[in-house]
Design an enzyme around this catalytic site. Structure first.
Site, PDB file in Angstrom:
ATOM      1  CG  LEU A  65     -15.917 -20.538  42.956  1.00  0.00           C
ATOM      2  CD1 LEU A  65     -16.388 -20.610  41.516  1.00  0.00           C
ATOM      3  CD2 LEU A  65     -17.040 -20.082  43.874  1.00  0.00           C
ATOM      4  N   PRO A  66     -14.985 -23.978  45.762  1.00  0.00           N
ATOM      5  CG  PRO A  66     -16.693 -24.588  47.241  1.00  0.00           C
ATOM      6  CD  PRO A  66     -16.382 -23.666  46.106  1.00  0.00           C
ATOM      7  CB  THR A  96      -7.458 -26.897  44.700  1.00  0.00           C
ATOM      8  OG1 THR A  96      -6.598 -25.977  45.365  1.00  0.00           O
ATOM      9  CG2 THR A  96      -6.679 -28.159  44.351  1.00  0.00           C
ATOM     10  CE  LYS A 171      -3.512 -26.703  46.715  1.00  0.00           C
ATOM     11  NZ  LYS A 171      -2.890 -26.320  47.971  1.00  0.00           N
ATOM     12  CE  LYS A 246     -10.712 -29.736  46.488  1.00  0.00           C
ATOM     13  NZ  LYS A 246     -10.521 -28.344  46.156  1.00  0.00           N
TER      14      LYS A 246
END
Ligand code: NAD
Length: 294
Positions: A65-66, A96, A171, A246
């Site tokens: 998912l975003p 992420t 990440k 983001k």
């Protein structure tokens, strides 16, 4: 072969799900976008009417998912997905997101006897399609071992980084460094070109000199220097600038939480913030436009 629920079939999740189907697994999928569901159905997946239906009878649940709010929204709350997932199920979240959100979902899963790992990826849409992603996993050694056979069908390098949330920390650090060397590479090439150099000659020389880095050698941001990269197709596809912004915001959050100085990461976040005002949908290498007024 396992029954796998896969939720979130976007640029990354779509091809990742496809690789699991190719490996012989039975996929039960859900996404908010009808076009994504249609593509998965054509590839052989069973389309569910909602996330709760997708996880019925699934041994493994994967989400792609975003951002943090989507993951929290899907899993948590009185009627969240965790209330529908059977005890003992393995849940893999590859989005992420903030490490704190992964830990929160991980805690809620543990309270219900559900195995949870965070497993964000690197390698982009090309890596997702080719099944060569890198996975950065946070979770117990036992849950990591359980997840490995599934992750191996979607990726090439599978790393166990620590407890739940550790995959996200890796990440976030990686993408902060990526943003910094992409902006630095764009800046250096723009400087050379403004002083009369051919961008390809300059890139070739720097690739063999101490300025070498991934952005320069494999994902050159200057149009025409390299084939098969977003810079040579008007920055379409690839990893969107908005997603990079983001991730830099997640780096800021992590820095605030730990009291870490990240002056270069903050500079990169500000560059991407300005860049996203007009170019949010373009690949992140389009940051070169900040230096060329393009
Ligand atoms: P995307 O926007 O293409 O896909 C996200 C999908 O999630 C969409 O299809 C959307 O409809 C779906 N979705 C959103 N809310 C949902 C919900 N509540 N229920 C079901 N589906 C829902 O994004 P993407 O590029 O596939 O990226 C996914 C994640 O992977 C992000 O966290 C991103 O930062 C990360 N990532 C992306 C890349 C890349 O190159 N695109 C590389 C590495 C990591």
């Amino acid at each position: 072969m396992a029954t796998i629920a896969f939720i979130g079939l976007g640029h990354m999740g779509g091809p990742m799900a496809l690789n699991l189907i190719k490996a012989g697994h039975a996929l039960r999928v859900f996404d908010l976008a009808p076009a994504a569901l249609e593509a998965a159905k054509t590839a052989g997946a069973q389309v569910a009417a909602n996330p709760a239906e997708a996880v019925q009878g699934a041994e493994v649940v994967i989400t792609m998912l975003p951002a943090s709010r989507h993951v929290e929204g899907v899993y948590l709350g009185d009627s969240g997905l965790l209330t529908h997932i059977a005890q003992g199920t393995l849940v893999i979240d590859s989005s992420t997101i903030a490490p704190a959100t992964s830990r929160k979902v991980g805690e809620a899963a543990r309270a219900r006897d559900i195995a949870f790992i965070d497993a964000p990826v690197s390698g982009g849409t090309a890596g997702a399609a080719a099944g060569t992603l890198s996975f950065m996993v946070g979770g117990s050694a036992e849950h990591f071992a359980r997840a490995q056979p599934y992750l191996e069908k979607m990726g090439k390098n599978i790393f166990h980084c620590g407890d739940v949330g550790a995959g996200q920390v890796v990440k976030i650090a990686n993408n902060m460094l990526l943003a910094i060397h992409m902006a630095g590479t764009a800046e250096a090439i723009a400087l050379g070109v403004a002083n009369g150099l051919d961008p390809k000659v300059l890139s070739d020389v720097m690739s063999k000199s101490s300025g070498r880095n991934w952005s320069l050698e494999l994902y050159n941001p200057w149009p025409g220097v390299m084939d098969n990269v977003p810079a040579s197709r008007a920055y379409e596809g690839g990893f969107g600038s908005a997603l990079m912004l983001k991730d830099l915001g997640l780096a800021t959050e992590a820095a605030l939480a730990s009291g870490s100085p990240i002056p270069l990461g903050e500079l990169a976040r500000n560059l991407y913030s300005m860049h996203c005002q007009d170019h949010a949908g373009l690949d992140f290498s389009s940051i070169v436009k900040m230096y060329t007024q393009g």
